[in-house]
Design a protein around this motif. Structure first.
Motif, mmCIF file in Angstrom:
data_model
loop_
_atom_site.group_PDB
_atom_site.id
_atom_site.type_symbol
_atom_site.label_atom_id
_atom_site.label_comp_id
_atom_site.label_asym_id
_atom_site.label_seq_id
_atom_site.Cartn_x
_atom_site.Cartn_y
_atom_site.Cartn_z
ATOM 1 N N LYS A 104 7.347 41.052 21.652
ATOM 2 C CA LYS A 104 6.225 41.067 22.530
ATOM 3 C C LYS A 104 4.651 40.355 21.587
ATOM 4 C CE LYS A 104 7.555 42.320 26.562
ATOM 5 N NZ LYS A 104 7.530 41.392 27.673
ATOM 6 N N GLY A 105 5.206 40.480 20.490
ATOM 7 C CA GLY A 105 3.967 39.990 19.562
ATOM 8 C C GLY A 105 3.973 40.459 18.137
ATOM 9 N N THR A 106 2.770 40.387 17.573
ATOM 10 C CA THR A 106 2.554 40.774 16.205
ATOM 11 C C THR A 106 1.390 41.849 16.227
ATOM 12 O OG1 THR A 106 3.282 38.693 15.532
ATOM 13 C CG2 THR A 106 2.027 39.955 13.820
ATOM 14 N N TYR A 107 1.556 42.667 15.487
ATOM 15 C CA TYR A 107 0.731 43.727 15.344
ATOM 16 C C TYR A 107 -0.173 44.296 14.134
ATOM 17 C CZ TYR A 107 3.392 44.134 19.480
ATOM 18 O OH TYR A 107 4.133 43.797 20.760
ATOM 19 N N PRO A 108 -1.210 44.516 13.981
ATOM 20 C CA PRO A 108 -1.803 45.109 12.810
ATOM 21 C C PRO A 108 -1.208 46.295 12.303
ATOM 22 C CG PRO A 108 -3.205 45.646 14.718
ATOM 23 C CD PRO A 108 -1.910 44.876 15.247
ATOM 24 N N GLY B 29 13.306 48.203 12.202
ATOM 25 C CA GLY B 29 11.860 48.008 12.213
ATOM 26 C C GLY B 29 11.133 48.366 13.411
ATOM 27 N N VAL B 30 9.895 48.100 13.665
ATOM 28 C CA VAL B 30 9.088 48.395 14.718
ATOM 29 C C VAL B 30 9.458 47.880 16.019
ATOM 30 C CG1 VAL B 30 6.496 48.484 15.544
ATOM 31 C CG2 VAL B 30 7.104 48.839 13.019
ATOM 32 N N LYS B 31 9.135 48.500 16.811
ATOM 33 C CA LYS B 31 9.509 47.923 18.207
ATOM 34 C C LYS B 31 8.530 48.512 19.444
ATOM 35 C CE LYS B 31 13.814 45.966 18.055
ATOM 36 N NZ LYS B 31 13.701 45.970 16.647
ATOM 37 N N CYS B 32 8.284 47.799 20.667
ATOM 38 C CA CYS B 32 7.502 48.367 21.614
ATOM 39 C C CYS B 32 8.533 48.552 22.757
ATOM 40 C CB CYS B 32 6.300 47.220 21.873
ATOM 41 S SG CYS B 32 6.984 45.573 22.686
ATOM 42 N N LEU B 51 11.482 58.409 24.727
ATOM 43 C CA LEU B 51 10.554 58.243 23.472
ATOM 44 C C LEU B 51 9.730 59.510 23.415
ATOM 45 C CD1 LEU B 51 9.448 54.329 24.256
ATOM 46 C CD2 LEU B 51 10.866 55.277 22.206
ATOM 47 N N SER B 52 9.313 60.023 24.697
ATOM 48 C CA SER B 52 8.690 61.027 24.579
ATOM 49 C C SER B 52 9.137 62.184 23.892
ATOM 50 C CB SER B 52 8.249 61.392 26.028
ATOM 51 O OG SER B 52 7.790 62.744 26.261
ATOM 52 N N VAL B 53 10.616 62.287 24.125
ATOM 53 C CA VAL B 53 11.517 63.706 23.741
ATOM 54 C C VAL B 53 11.444 63.338 22.224
ATOM 55 C CG1 VAL B 53 13.838 64.362 23.364
ATOM 56 C CG2 VAL B 53 12.784 63.822 25.538
ATOM 57 N N LEU B 54 11.556 62.525 21.522
ATOM 58 C CA LEU B 54 11.607 61.787 20.312
ATOM 59 C C LEU B 54 9.961 62.102 19.589
ATOM 60 C CD1 LEU B 54 13.976 58.789 20.262
ATOM 61 C CD2 LEU B 54 14.370 61.089 19.504
ATOM 62 N N LEU B 68 0.035 47.443 24.058
ATOM 63 C CA LEU B 68 1.369 47.667 23.443
ATOM 64 C C LEU B 68 1.346 48.914 22.887
ATOM 65 C CD1 LEU B 68 2.595 44.103 22.403
ATOM 66 C CD2 LEU B 68 2.621 45.357 24.732
ATOM 67 N N LYS B 69 2.535 49.631 22.702
ATOM 68 C CA LYS B 69 2.709 50.758 21.539
ATOM 69 C C LYS B 69 3.881 50.415 20.853
ATOM 70 C CE LYS B 69 0.203 54.221 24.537
ATOM 71 N NZ LYS B 69 0.211 55.591 24.922
ATOM 72 N N CYS B 70 3.706 50.469 19.659
ATOM 73 C CA CYS B 70 4.736 49.942 18.601
ATOM 74 C C CYS B 70 5.483 51.220 18.047
ATOM 75 C CB CYS B 70 3.961 48.958 17.757
ATOM 76 S SG CYS B 70 2.933 48.000 18.555
ATOM 77 N N TYR B 71 6.332 51.481 18.353
ATOM 78 C CA TYR B 71 6.922 52.560 17.730
ATOM 79 C C TYR B 71 7.704 52.528 16.212
ATOM 80 C CZ TYR B 71 6.231 55.355 21.782
ATOM 81 O OH TYR B 71 5.533 56.078 22.896
#
Lengths: 113, 113
Positions: A104-108, B29-32, B51-54, B68-71
């Motif tokens: 979905k995109g690139t993040y800081p 890696g990071v994922k939304c 995700l909430s459980v984790l 976006l939230k990047c986990y």
DNA sequence: TAAGAGTATTCATATGTTTGCATGTTTGTC
DNA sequence: GACAAACATGCAAACATATGAATACTCTTA
């Protein structure tokens, strides 16, 4: 080898305080049911039920000697699993690199929240 | 470090097929959230619930970028745990030595049953 | 400031887990 | 064969978890 799905079921079977205690003891050697009653503060039927869960999952098996049943470890994943549970770890993993990318995109790399 | 009890709770949180898949992806890696929807065939609210459980278990955390939230992974035990889940193991541990001893007595190594 | 994208929360329901208690089974002893 | 020891099983109550559906929240953009 076991499928990932089976391994996850095994994980669920192990993930109980009493059953972890049981497995820790079995790592040291063979034990009969009454031996478990000594250090677990639960009833005999309850011990049997936890052993049953581990048996059905193929984690443990037993010998029979007279009226005793002598339980022992069968699944080789268990020592590794118990080892991890008691290993020392750093508090946290290093934060992700500064510009992670998802579909979905690139993040800081900064933490907003 | 975490207590054994906390580690067991963590194990329970991880021991679910969807959550293992989520963690496997986060190892890369990071994922939304929408990224997870793509390969998990479940609804968005359900992804959020897992995700909430984790999150509550301290296994993962997230950056915020706009909407976006990047986990990303936080607990260093996870890579080791996933590694074990996918490692090759022998079918069975070697049978216990011939004359195991428990509090209740000494047993032959033979299998009766 | 209204609309929409991305995500979280709440609620209801179905299902699973844990435990205590009572009872059953098997084996050994007298 | 009766009885006791060692262990397992069945059942029900209490509790926890999983899921879908509806709704709410937050941020961005127009």
């Amino acid at each position: 080898m076991r499928s990932l799905g089976k391994r996850i079921e095994l994980l669920r079977a192990v993930a109980h305080p009493v059953r972890v205690r049981i497995l820790q003891e079995l790592c040291k050697g063979v034990k009969c049911v009454a031996d478990f009653e000594d250090f677990l503060e639960i009833s005999q039927p309850n011990v049997s039920q936890h052993l049953s869960v581990l048996r059905k999952e193929g984690v443990i098996d037993f010998y029979v000697d007279g009226r005793l049943k002598c339980y022992f470890l069968v699944d080789p994943i268990i020592p590794d699993l118990l080892d991890i549970l008691q290993r020392e770890y750093a508090e946290q993993l290093p934060a992700p690199s500064c510009c992670p990318v998802t579909k979905k995109g690139t993040y800081p790399g900064r933490r907003h929240r």
